[in-house]
Design a protein around this motif. Structure first.
Motif, short mmCIF file in Angstrom:
data_model
loop_
_atom_site.label_atom_id
_atom_site.label_comp_id
_atom_site.label_asym_id
_atom_site.label_seq_id
_atom_site.Cartn_x
_atom_site.Cartn_y
_atom_site.Cartn_z
N GLY A 9 0.72 -1.37 -0.08
CA GLY A 9 0.00 -0.06 0.07
C GLY A 9 0.87 1.32 -0.03
N VAL A 10 2.04 1.37 0.33
CA VAL A 10 2.72 2.46 0.48
C VAL A 10 4.24 2.12 -0.20
CG1 VAL A 10 1.71 3.46 2.44
CG2 VAL A 10 3.51 1.97 2.83
N ALA A 11 4.96 3.34 -0.56
CA ALA A 11 6.39 2.98 -0.86
C ALA A 11 7.11 3.41 0.43
CB ALA A 11 6.67 3.93 -2.01
N GLU A 12 8.40 2.76 0.32
CA GLU A 12 9.40 3.01 1.42
C GLU A 12 10.85 3.15 0.71
OE1 GLU A 12 9.92 -0.53 3.51
OE2 GLU A 12 8.36 -0.26 5.01
N VAL A 13 11.52 4.29 1.02
CA VAL A 13 12.88 4.81 0.67
C VAL A 13 14.03 3.69 1.43
CG1 VAL A 13 14.52 6.46 0.35
CG2 VAL A 13 12.07 7.10 0.14
N VAL A 292 6.06 18.39 -9.92
CA VAL A 292 7.30 17.85 -9.36
C VAL A 292 7.48 17.59 -7.96
CG1 VAL A 292 9.83 17.97 -9.74
CG2 VAL A 292 8.23 18.59 -11.51
N VAL A 293 7.82 16.57 -7.34
CA VAL A 293 7.92 16.28 -6.11
C VAL A 293 9.31 15.76 -5.46
CG1 VAL A 293 5.36 16.17 -6.01
CG2 VAL A 293 6.74 13.99 -6.05
N PRO A 294 9.74 15.89 -4.28
CA PRO A 294 10.88 15.31 -4.10
C PRO A 294 10.65 14.12 -3.56
CG PRO A 294 9.75 16.76 -2.19
CD PRO A 294 9.01 16.98 -3.51
N MET A 295 11.68 13.37 -3.17
CA MET A 295 11.60 11.58 -2.91
C MET A 295 10.93 11.61 -1.59
SD MET A 295 15.37 10.48 -3.63
CE MET A 295 15.17 8.64 -3.23
N SER A 296 10.96 12.74 -0.82
CA SER A 296 10.39 12.60 0.63
C SER A 296 8.63 12.67 0.65
CB SER A 296 10.89 13.66 1.45
OG SER A 296 10.51 14.90 0.93
N ARG A 299 4.73 9.29 -1.26
CA ARG A 299 3.44 8.92 -0.83
C ARG A 299 2.45 9.85 -1.24
NH1 ARG A 299 4.57 5.93 5.12
NH2 ARG A 299 6.49 4.73 4.30
N GLU A 300 2.52 11.15 -0.89
CA GLU A 300 1.63 12.18 -1.32
C GLU A 300 1.32 12.02 -2.61
OE1 GLU A 300 4.05 12.62 0.67
OE2 GLU A 300 3.31 13.62 2.50
N ALA A 301 2.40 11.83 -3.56
CA ALA A 301 2.28 11.67 -5.06
C ALA A 301 1.57 10.69 -5.62
CB ALA A 301 3.78 11.70 -5.73
N ILE A 314 3.33 12.90 -12.89
CA ILE A 314 4.03 13.51 -11.69
C ILE A 314 5.11 13.12 -11.84
CG2 ILE A 314 3.80 13.18 -9.25
CD1 ILE A 314 0.97 12.64 -9.64
N VAL A 315 6.20 13.93 -11.46
CA VAL A 315 7.70 13.57 -11.79
C VAL A 315 8.37 13.72 -10.23
CG1 VAL A 315 9.61 14.17 -12.90
CG2 VAL A 315 7.56 14.27 -14.07
N LEU A 316 9.17 12.57 -10.03
CA LEU A 316 10.05 12.62 -8.82
C LEU A 316 11.36 13.38 -9.22
CD1 LEU A 316 9.48 9.29 -7.25
CD2 LEU A 316 8.60 11.11 -6.61
N GLU A 317 11.70 14.33 -8.29
CA GLU A 317 12.98 14.90 -8.28
C GLU A 317 13.94 14.01 -7.50
OE1 GLU A 317 13.93 19.24 -8.91
OE2 GLU A 317 13.51 18.76 -6.73
N ILE A 318 14.81 13.48 -8.04
CA ILE A 318 15.83 12.46 -7.39
C ILE A 318 17.15 13.36 -6.96
CG2 ILE A 318 16.94 10.27 -7.69
CD1 ILE A 318 14.07 9.88 -8.05
#
Length: 318
Positions: A9-13, A292-296, A299-301, A314-318
């Motif tokens: 259900g969620v992503a982890e880093v 554009v969203v940060p890695m943190s 989950r909101e994305a 929707i794009v992640l900024e790595i």
């Protein structure tokens, strides 16, 4: 690197070892990575299997090349269609890379290759859309939808018709090449498609919804029309009118990357690069960026995508 949590259900880093290039691969320092709906199936358990690193597209610069790589060198700016792309580094097959045109941002490059390769495979390779033919694109505000509208316009399709449950979203898509926008909350969309085509119907449908629109899609296909099924957001089981299928001599075509070999994936990427990169370079086609969203904020994305609030990528900024 992002992976689904064991609970789902969620992503982890997570911290993982830096990838090591194998034969035919390059190591890319990722700068941006697009989020795609297929990843949500993995996170929520709809796609079976143990947790795997997520991401199927990325953009960045090459840091290292295997000894047998001749087409690229360190420092090249590339975008790629490969596994585990939502990470600081990815080791990818050189055949699934495209060079990023001069002047194109990391964000646009990170949002380009999956949806435009998928849409190209659906419209050109499988749908065989030709100039002057008509096309209907369901789920118009999705990444595949906005890419399909632009590719259809580039080919010379007429009219380019798209459907969405939001008239506001359709208005935002008109500059991309949309001729007729159909708000599916304002009556039956198949009736609207037939009206827009003088009751002839459309030659090609690019469908990301599946069961919820299947019968109406069939009804608004022209003689010898082609229905290309890209996704099943509206369900995967439906009934079919076999008499209609035969009388109109229709073609039902399913496409996915999940059952393709690496060779087949590479062929799709190379075909899209051949046909689309010149138009990407000069601005005739472009990804529509929702945010554009940060890695943190991953989950909101994902929550935004699940709620269908987004328009485009929707794009992640790595």
């Amino acid at each position: 690197m992002f992976v689904p949590s064991p609970a789902g259900g969620v992503a982890e880093v997570r911290d993982v070892p830096k990838p090591v290039v194998q034969a035919g691969q390059v190591l890319v320092r990722v700068r941006a990575a697009g989020i795609n709906r297929g990843e949500l199936g993995i996170l929520t358990g709809l796609t079976k299997g143990s947790p795997q690193p997520t991401g199927i597209e990325f953009a960045g610069e090459i840091e290292e090349c295997a000894s047998d790589v001749s087409d690229y060198r360190p420092g090249d700016r590339v975008m790629g269609h490969w596994r585990a792309g939502q990470a600081e580094y990815v080791a990818a097959d050189q055949r699934v890379l495209m060079r990023i045109p001069d002047g194109v941002s990391w964000t646009d490059a990170g949002a380009f290759i999956n949806v435009f390769t998928t849409a190209h495979d659906a419209i050109v390779s499988n749908g065989r859309l030709r100039a002057g033919e008509s096309v209907l694109i369901n789920a118009a505000s999705s990444g595949i939808g906005m890419a399909s509208i632009q590719i259809a316009r580039l080919i010379g399709a007429k009219p380019v018709i798209a459907s969405s449950g939001s008239s506001a979203k359709l208005e935002q898509l008109r500059p991309l090449g949309l001729d007729v926008g159909i708000d599916t909350t304002q009556g039956n969309f198949a009736d609207a498609v037939l009206k827009a085509t003088g009751d002839k119907g459309v030659d090609v449908i690019i469908d990301s919804l599946g069961a919820s629109v299947f019968s109406d899609n069939m009804r608004c296909l022209a003689l010898k029309g082609r229905l290309v099924g890209v996704g099943r957001m509206g369900g995967k089981m439906s009934q079919i009118d076999l008499d209609l299928l035969a009388l109109r001599r229709l073609s039902l075509i399913g496409v996915t990357f999940r059952t393709r070999t690496d060779d087949e994936r590479a062929a799709c990427v190379q075909a899209a690069a051949r046909d689309l990169l010149p138009a990407f370079a000069d601005g005739r086609i472009r990804p529509l960026i929702d945010r554009v969203v940060p890695m943190s904020a991953v989950r909101e994305a994902h929550a935004r995508m699940q709620s269908n609030q987004h328009i485009g990528k929707i794009v992640l900024e790595i």
